[in-house]
Design a protein around this motif. Structure first.
Motif, mmCIF file in Angstrom:
data_model
loop_
_atom_site.group_PDB
_atom_site.id
_atom_site.type_symbol
_atom_site.label_atom_id
_atom_site.label_comp_id
_atom_site.label_asym_id
_atom_site.label_seq_id
_atom_site.Cartn_x
_atom_site.Cartn_y
_atom_site.Cartn_z
ATOM 1 N N LEU A 92 12.420 12.135 5.880
ATOM 2 C CA LEU A 92 13.600 11.984 5.000
ATOM 3 C C LEU A 92 14.631 11.123 5.789
ATOM 4 N N ALA A 93 14.950 11.835 6.982
ATOM 5 C CA ALA A 93 16.168 11.100 7.798
ATOM 6 C C ALA A 93 15.887 9.675 7.978
ATOM 7 N N MET A 94 14.733 9.157 8.061
ATOM 8 C CA MET A 94 14.098 7.664 8.247
ATOM 9 C C MET A 94 14.403 7.179 6.835
ATOM 10 N N GLU A 95 13.709 7.648 5.894
ATOM 11 C CA GLU A 95 13.927 7.043 4.476
ATOM 12 C C GLU A 95 15.174 7.019 4.186
ATOM 13 N N GLN A 96 16.240 7.937 4.510
ATOM 14 C CA GLN A 96 17.918 7.613 4.244
ATOM 15 C C GLN A 96 18.405 6.601 5.058
ATOM 16 N N PHE A 97 17.934 6.282 6.535
ATOM 17 C CA PHE A 97 18.455 5.057 7.079
ATOM 18 C C PHE A 97 18.043 3.917 6.611
ATOM 19 N N LEU A 98 16.556 3.632 6.383
ATOM 20 C CA LEU A 98 16.039 2.667 5.711
ATOM 21 C C LEU A 98 16.724 2.192 4.519
ATOM 22 N N MET A 99 17.036 3.139 3.549
ATOM 23 C CA MET A 99 17.372 2.910 2.504
ATOM 24 C C MET A 99 18.935 2.399 2.710
ATOM 25 N N SER A 100 19.729 2.707 3.708
ATOM 26 C CA SER A 100 20.939 2.262 3.793
ATOM 27 C C SER A 100 21.034 1.070 4.372
ATOM 28 N N ILE A 101 20.197 0.203 4.760
ATOM 29 C CA ILE A 101 20.240 -0.952 5.046
ATOM 30 C C ILE A 101 20.445 -2.039 4.267
ATOM 31 N N VAL A 102 21.786 -2.580 3.846
ATOM 32 C CA VAL A 102 21.991 -3.591 2.756
ATOM 33 C C VAL A 102 22.426 -4.910 3.257
ATOM 34 N N SER A 103 21.796 -5.890 2.829
ATOM 35 C CA SER A 103 22.438 -7.243 2.979
ATOM 36 C C SER A 103 22.875 -7.808 1.553
ATOM 37 N N ALA A 104 24.292 -8.011 1.133
ATOM 38 C CA ALA A 104 24.717 -8.517 0.122
ATOM 39 C C ALA A 104 26.096 -9.277 0.346
ATOM 40 N N ASP A 105 26.035 -9.984 1.746
ATOM 41 C CA ASP A 105 27.325 -10.847 1.838
ATOM 42 C C ASP A 105 26.943 -12.083 2.345
ATOM 43 N N SER A 106 26.626 -13.076 1.272
ATOM 44 C CA SER A 106 26.114 -14.378 1.766
ATOM 45 C C SER A 106 26.862 -15.141 0.424
ATOM 46 N N LYS A 107 26.925 -16.529 0.677
ATOM 47 C CA LYS A 107 27.204 -17.330 0.001
ATOM 48 C C LYS A 107 26.630 -17.146 -1.626
ATOM 49 N N PHE A 108 25.248 -16.892 -1.771
ATOM 50 C CA PHE A 108 24.586 -16.489 -2.765
ATOM 51 C C PHE A 108 25.183 -15.504 -3.789
ATOM 52 N N ASP A 109 25.792 -14.464 -2.735
ATOM 53 C CA ASP A 109 26.302 -13.172 -3.343
ATOM 54 C C ASP A 109 27.539 -13.636 -4.088
ATOM 55 N N ARG A 110 28.240 -14.858 -3.659
ATOM 56 C CA ARG A 110 29.653 -15.171 -4.267
ATOM 57 C C ARG A 110 29.107 -16.037 -5.544
ATOM 58 N N ARG A 127 0.791 -1.173 -0.077
ATOM 59 C CA ARG A 127 0.058 -0.188 0.033
ATOM 60 C C ARG A 127 0.977 1.425 -0.160
ATOM 61 N N GLN A 128 2.158 1.397 0.279
ATOM 62 C CA GLN A 128 2.920 2.296 0.418
ATOM 63 C C GLN A 128 4.154 2.405 -0.924
ATOM 64 N N ARG A 129 4.074 3.455 -1.399
ATOM 65 C CA ARG A 129 5.343 3.448 -2.399
ATOM 66 C C ARG A 129 6.797 4.264 -2.089
ATOM 67 N N ARG A 130 6.545 4.895 -1.004
ATOM 68 C CA ARG A 130 7.638 5.663 -0.451
ATOM 69 C C ARG A 130 7.928 5.674 0.937
ATOM 70 N N LEU A 131 9.448 5.255 1.422
ATOM 71 C CA LEU A 131 9.669 5.012 2.771
ATOM 72 C C LEU A 131 8.930 6.430 3.624
ATOM 73 N N ARG A 132 9.273 7.424 3.172
ATOM 74 C CA ARG A 132 9.005 9.015 3.673
ATOM 75 C C ARG A 132 7.486 8.770 4.218
ATOM 76 N N ASP A 133 6.652 8.370 3.254
ATOM 77 C CA ASP A 133 5.182 8.359 3.584
ATOM 78 C C ASP A 133 5.129 7.178 4.709
ATOM 79 N N LEU A 134 5.817 6.163 4.397
ATOM 80 C CA LEU A 134 5.432 4.889 5.139
ATOM 81 C C LEU A 134 5.742 4.888 6.577
#
Ligand code: HEC
Ligand code: HEC
Length: 368
Positions: free
Chosen positions: A184-202, A130-137
């Motif tokens: 906007l600050a919360m949008e930035q923090f939420l966007m900054s959470i990245v998970s990309a360090d798994s065996k699948f990524d290798r 139902r939401q398209r933007r983190l800042r609204d969410l």
């Protein structure tokens, strides 16, 4: 006590005196608003492709940090008891191990709190999209009476009254605390959470040599298409909805579907948002990364284990579920995977585990 304080003030007065002798009129205080830009390529892995960053909200170290403070701060709730992190816990990939999360006064929500990572690439949010933007969410949990139950006018006053936020908002946005910059600050923090360090990524996009034989067979099953007669099926066809580097169909036109959980709808899902009968019982496809940490599963947390999820797709799918995705109906025949095939699929799913997400200090509680 009093005497000590005067001792501190005395040198301060002296210094001021010296300055006022040198200058005619005091210069205006130099604005401390000099946020440090964060280069997207420093936090977003190239293999994921660059996400769209809102033009009016460029990432800065100060903005992300302010968002992180807000995420972990219970002052955002009515009785200062609940923060975003109460339900989105880092040790569970920012999900909640409880089927339903507790908000203020112990009130329960209606859906399972999803894990949070790689949100920068997402195009819709919440199970029903139902939401398209983190800042609204962010305003939803803050105001939801079963979550943080906060009045946003009061919240703005509260933030303005706290020294830590006066300083942090000024550093991040050059202004005193306000709701717009909070979002906007919360949008930035939420966007900054990245998970990309798994065996699948290798492995990605196709270095099969990183897999054990079980994981490899599981991968092939995951990406295989079953025919409508051979059972046990030789393909489990997960990739149509959970394929690619995100393990998730991000495009809303293919990612919002029914995966056949119920013959009778109890939660209308996306249908509640669009009001259309053909959207009833459809939900946003979640990522299959970090499943090991994010139990229970599905929008209502009905499955406690990954095994139960695999059994659902293999043996328990409801072919009469309203709006069931045709991708999941292979001639009204269950996949009937063997025990070994199920183990292989499980082994492959576990390659998408990134334990660094749980300990990465960049996302952890800044008040500790
Ligand atoms: C009381 C528990 C609770 C609190 C507090 C809470 N959330 Fe959630 N969160 C949930 C639940 C439950 C959902 C799923 C709701 C739905 O889909 O209808 C959710 C969904 C989300 C999503 C969508 C993720 C996705 O993949 O679509 C984001 C982002 C999010 N929350 C961020 C936040 C932020 C930021 C805060 C603090 C302002 C917060 N949440 C506070 C329980 C909570
Ligand atoms: C037609 C699209 C589609 C296909 C194909 C599909 N899924 Fe899903 N999957 C979904 C949707 C939609 C949900 C969320 C449904 C809900 O919560 O109501 C989901 C949820 C899940 C979840 C729960 C994740 C969580 O965080 O709660 C797992 C695990 C999962 N799927 C694994 C698989 C596996 C394994 C396969 C292949 C056997 C598969 N899926 C095939 C659409 C699909």
């Amino acid at each position: 006590m009093k005497r000590k304080r005067y001792l501190f003030i005395l040198p301060a007065l002296l210094t001021l005196g010296v300055y006022s002798c040198k200058r005619e009129a005091p210069l205006p205080i130099k604005s401390p608003y000099q946020p440090t830009p964060v280069k997207p390529s420093d936090i977003f892995p190239a293999s994921f492709g660059m996400p769209l960053i809102p033009k009016d909200n460029p990432l800065t170290e100060e903005g992300i940090y302010l968002g992180r403070m807000l995420f972990y701060d219970p002052v955002l709730s009515l009785d200062s008891s609940i923060s975003c992190a109460s339900c989105h816990r880092q040790e569970f990939a920012f999900g909640d191990p409880k089927i339903l999360s507790k908000g203020v006064f112990g009130l329960l929500g209606t859906r399972n709190a999803p894990p949070l990572f790689n949100l920068a690439w997402q195009r819709t949010f919440f199970w029903d999209a139902r939401q398209r933007r983190l800042r609204d969410l962010v305003f939803e949990p803050i105001q939801d009476h079963r979550e943080m139950a906060m009045n946003v006018i009061k919240l703005e006053e509260k933030l303005k009254s706290l020294n830590r936020y006066q300083a942090a908002f000024r550093r991040a946005f050059g202004e005193e605390p306000n709701l717009h910059h909070m979002s906007l600050a919360m949008e930035q923090f939420l966007m900054s959470i990245v998970s990309a360090d798994s065996k699948f990524d290798r492995f990605f996009p196709r270095n099969l040599s990183v897999f054990t034989p079980e994981e490899r067979d599981g991968f092939l099953l995951f990406n295989g298409t079953p025919d409508s007669t051979t059972r046990p099926a030789t393909g489990a066809d997960c990739f149509h909805c959970h394929g690619g580097v995100h393990a998730q169909a991000i495009d809303p036109s293919i990612g919002i579907v029914s995966n056949g959980l119920d013959a009778t709808i109890t939660d209308k899902g996306y249908g509640n948002i669009t009001g259309k009968a053909f959207d009833l019982g459809k939900f946003k496809t979640p990522s299959l990364r970090n499943l090991v940490y994010s139990a229970p599963y599905m929008h209502d947390g009905r499955f406690a284990s990954i095994e139960e999820v695999i059994d659902h797709y293999s043996d328990n799918l409801k072919f009469n579920a309203p709006n069931l995705s045709p991708q999941l109906n292979h001639g009204n025949l269950h996949l009937q995977l063997t025990a070994q095939q199920k183990r292989n699929l499980m082994a492959f799913l576990k390659t998408m585990t990134d334990s660094s997400l749980l300990t990465n200090k960049a996302y952890s509680n800044p008040f500790r």
